[in-house]
Scaffold this motif. Structure first.
Motif, PDB file in Angstrom:
ATOM      1  N   ALA A 125       0.821  -1.214   0.000  1.00  0.00           N
ATOM      2  CA  ALA A 125       0.000   0.000   0.000  1.00  0.00           C
ATOM      3  C   ALA A 125       0.857   1.267   0.000  1.00  0.00           C
ATOM      4  O   ALA A 125       0.461   2.277  -0.568  1.00  0.00           O
ATOM      5  N   GLN A 126       2.035   1.209   0.610  1.00  0.00           N
ATOM      6  CA  GLN A 126       2.901   2.378   0.706  1.00  0.00           C
ATOM      7  C   GLN A 126       3.978   2.414  -0.385  1.00  0.00           C
ATOM      8  O   GLN A 126       4.815   3.312  -0.396  1.00  0.00           O
ATOM      9  N   ASN A 127       3.953   1.468  -1.299  1.00  0.00           N
ATOM     10  CA  ASN A 127       4.940   1.403  -2.381  1.00  0.00           C
ATOM     11  C   ASN A 127       4.853   2.654  -3.257  1.00  0.00           C
ATOM     12  O   ASN A 127       3.797   2.968  -3.793  1.00  0.00           O
ATOM     13  N   LEU A 128       5.958   3.336  -3.418  1.00  0.00           N
ATOM     14  CA  LEU A 128       6.000   4.564  -4.220  1.00  0.00           C
ATOM     15  C   LEU A 128       6.467   4.334  -5.654  1.00  0.00           C
ATOM     16  O   LEU A 128       6.508   5.277  -6.439  1.00  0.00           O
ATOM     17  N   ILE A 129       6.862   3.100  -5.999  1.00  0.00           N
ATOM     18  CA  ILE A 129       7.538   2.915  -7.286  1.00  0.00           C
ATOM     19  C   ILE A 129       6.906   1.773  -8.089  1.00  0.00           C
ATOM     20  O   ILE A 129       7.543   0.794  -8.449  1.00  0.00           O
ATOM     21  N   ALA A 130       5.615   1.912  -8.365  1.00  0.00           N
ATOM     22  CA  ALA A 130       4.913   0.923  -9.189  1.00  0.00           C
ATOM     23  C   ALA A 130       5.112   1.282 -10.665  1.00  0.00           C
ATOM     24  O   ALA A 130       5.148   2.459 -10.983  1.00  0.00           O
ATOM     25  N   PRO A 131       5.227   0.351 -11.548  1.00  0.00           N
ATOM     26  CA  PRO A 131       5.283  -1.099 -11.394  1.00  0.00           C
ATOM     27  C   PRO A 131       6.698  -1.649 -11.228  1.00  0.00           C
ATOM     28  O   PRO A 131       6.902  -2.854 -11.267  1.00  0.00           O
ATOM     29  N   PHE A 132       7.710  -0.786 -11.022  1.00  0.00           N
ATOM     30  CA  PHE A 132       9.096  -1.237 -10.865  1.00  0.00           C
ATOM     31  C   PHE A 132       9.278  -2.077  -9.605  1.00  0.00           C
ATOM     32  O   PHE A 132      10.075  -3.011  -9.586  1.00  0.00           O
ATOM     33  N   VAL A 133       8.587  -1.720  -8.544  1.00  0.00           N
ATOM     34  CA  VAL A 133       8.458  -2.560  -7.352  1.00  0.00           C
ATOM     35  C   VAL A 133       7.048  -3.134  -7.482  1.00  0.00           C
ATOM     36  O   VAL A 133       6.065  -2.470  -7.181  1.00  0.00           O
ATOM     37  N   PRO A 134       6.946  -4.367  -8.014  1.00  0.00           N
ATOM     38  CA  PRO A 134       5.675  -4.880  -8.557  1.00  0.00           C
ATOM     39  C   PRO A 134       4.672  -5.392  -7.528  1.00  0.00           C
ATOM     40  O   PRO A 134       4.363  -6.577  -7.460  1.00  0.00           O
ATOM     41  N   CYS A 135       4.100  -4.472  -6.775  1.00  0.00           N
ATOM     42  CA  CYS A 135       3.091  -4.874  -5.790  1.00  0.00           C
ATOM     43  C   CYS A 135       1.838  -5.428  -6.461  1.00  0.00           C
ATOM     44  O   CYS A 135       1.041  -6.106  -5.812  1.00  0.00           O
ATOM     45  N   HIS A 136       1.690  -5.186  -7.767  1.00  0.00           N
ATOM     46  CA  HIS A 136       0.531  -5.749  -8.471  1.00  0.00           C
ATOM     47  C   HIS A 136       0.600  -7.276  -8.544  1.00  0.00           C
ATOM     48  O   HIS A 136      -0.408  -7.926  -8.806  1.00  0.00           O
ATOM     49  N   ARG A 137       1.759  -7.853  -8.266  1.00  0.00           N
ATOM     50  CA  ARG A 137       1.929  -9.312  -8.326  1.00  0.00           C
ATOM     51  C   ARG A 137       1.554  -9.998  -7.023  1.00  0.00           C
ATOM     52  O   ARG A 137       1.745 -11.205  -6.883  1.00  0.00           O
ATOM     53  N   VAL A 138       1.045  -9.247  -6.064  1.00  0.00           N
ATOM     54  CA  VAL A 138       0.638  -9.824  -4.782  1.00  0.00           C
ATOM     55  C   VAL A 138      -0.886  -9.878  -4.734  1.00  0.00           C
ATOM     56  O   VAL A 138      -1.564  -8.881  -4.951  1.00  0.00           O
ATOM     57  N   LEU A 139      -1.393 -11.076  -4.474  1.00  0.00           N
ATOM     58  CA  LEU A 139      -2.839 -11.306  -4.427  1.00  0.00           C
ATOM     59  C   LEU A 139      -3.226 -11.862  -3.058  1.00  0.00           C
ATOM     60  O   LEU A 139      -2.434 -12.581  -2.438  1.00  0.00           O
ATOM     61  N   PRO A 140      -4.418 -11.566  -2.603  1.00  0.00           N
ATOM     62  CA  PRO A 140      -4.845 -12.135  -1.322  1.00  0.00           C
ATOM     63  C   PRO A 140      -5.038 -13.647  -1.440  1.00  0.00           C
ATOM     64  O   PRO A 140      -5.480 -14.147  -2.477  1.00  0.00           O
ATOM     65  N   SER A 141      -4.692 -14.370  -0.379  1.00  0.00           N
ATOM     66  CA  SER A 141      -4.844 -15.830  -0.407  1.00  0.00           C
ATOM     67  C   SER A 141      -6.311 -16.244  -0.428  1.00  0.00           C
ATOM     68  O   SER A 141      -6.631 -17.364  -0.796  1.00  0.00           O
ATOM     69  N   SER A 142      -7.201 -15.313  -0.086  1.00  0.00           N
ATOM     70  CA  SER A 142      -8.633 -15.616  -0.092  1.00  0.00           C
ATOM     71  C   SER A 142      -9.242 -15.547  -1.493  1.00  0.00           C
ATOM     72  O   SER A 142     -10.418 -15.839  -1.677  1.00  0.00           O
TER      73      SER A 142
END
Length: 169
Positions: A125-142
């Motif tokens: 949520a606090q990542n400032l450098i999308a998509p270079f720091v690819p937080c989009h690749r994290v999905l909830p286990s639910s």
């Protein structure tokens, strides 16, 4: 001085902010000042200048969009955070294009206990450098896509692009 460039992408403009060749912010917004406002006061004190070309970072974005899904990996990045957050951001950069992990898996890859899934979510949520720091690749286990700072449709597009579901000329 923080240099900023706006790059058109199929999912909207991408603002890149760089300091001495190192990305300090990137995000899907048409106004680089939105990213600049999220920087530390020390970086904001340096000022902001919009430029035509940031060189390697903008080339990497174009290559990524053209199908070189690892092009963003070589660009140096720097963002603030606790040692734990920095470990999580480093672990994020190791999640390869075309794959996803859960928040618990991300915490485990960062050497943190699985109970640190909440910290992994906060780091995304606090990542400032999308998509270079690819937080989009994290999905909830639910299941599902979970949230994304720039909207779930952007996250869905990035994941589809990386899985070969979308080609961009």
């Amino acid at each position: 001085m923080i240099a900023a460039q706006l790059i058109p992408t199929p999912i909207g403009p991408l603002s890149l902010l760089s300091r001495e060749g190192v990305l300090v912010a990137a995000g899907f917004t048409a106004d680089p000042k939105e990213m600049y406002a999220r920087l530390t006061p020390a970086l904001q004190a340096e000022g902001l200048e919009v430029v035509d070309d940031l060189g390697a970072a903008s080339e990497a974005v174009r290559a990524y969009l053209a199908g070189d899904l690892h092009a963003l990996d070589a660009i140096p990045v720097s963002q603030p955070g606790s040692p734990t957050r920095k470990r999580l951001h480093e672990a994020l950069r190791e999640v390869k294009a075309g794959t996803t992990v859960s928040y618990a898996e991300l915490a485990e890859r960062a050497g943190l206990p699985k109970t640190a899934a909440r910290a992994a979510g906060s780091a995304c949520a606090q990542n400032l450098i999308a998509p270079f720091v690819p937080c989009h690749r994290v999905l909830p286990s639910s299941g599902g896509y979970g949230g994304y700072y720039y909207g779930v449709p952007v996250k869905e597009w990035l994941l589809a692009h990386e899985s070969g579901g979308i080609t961009y000329p």
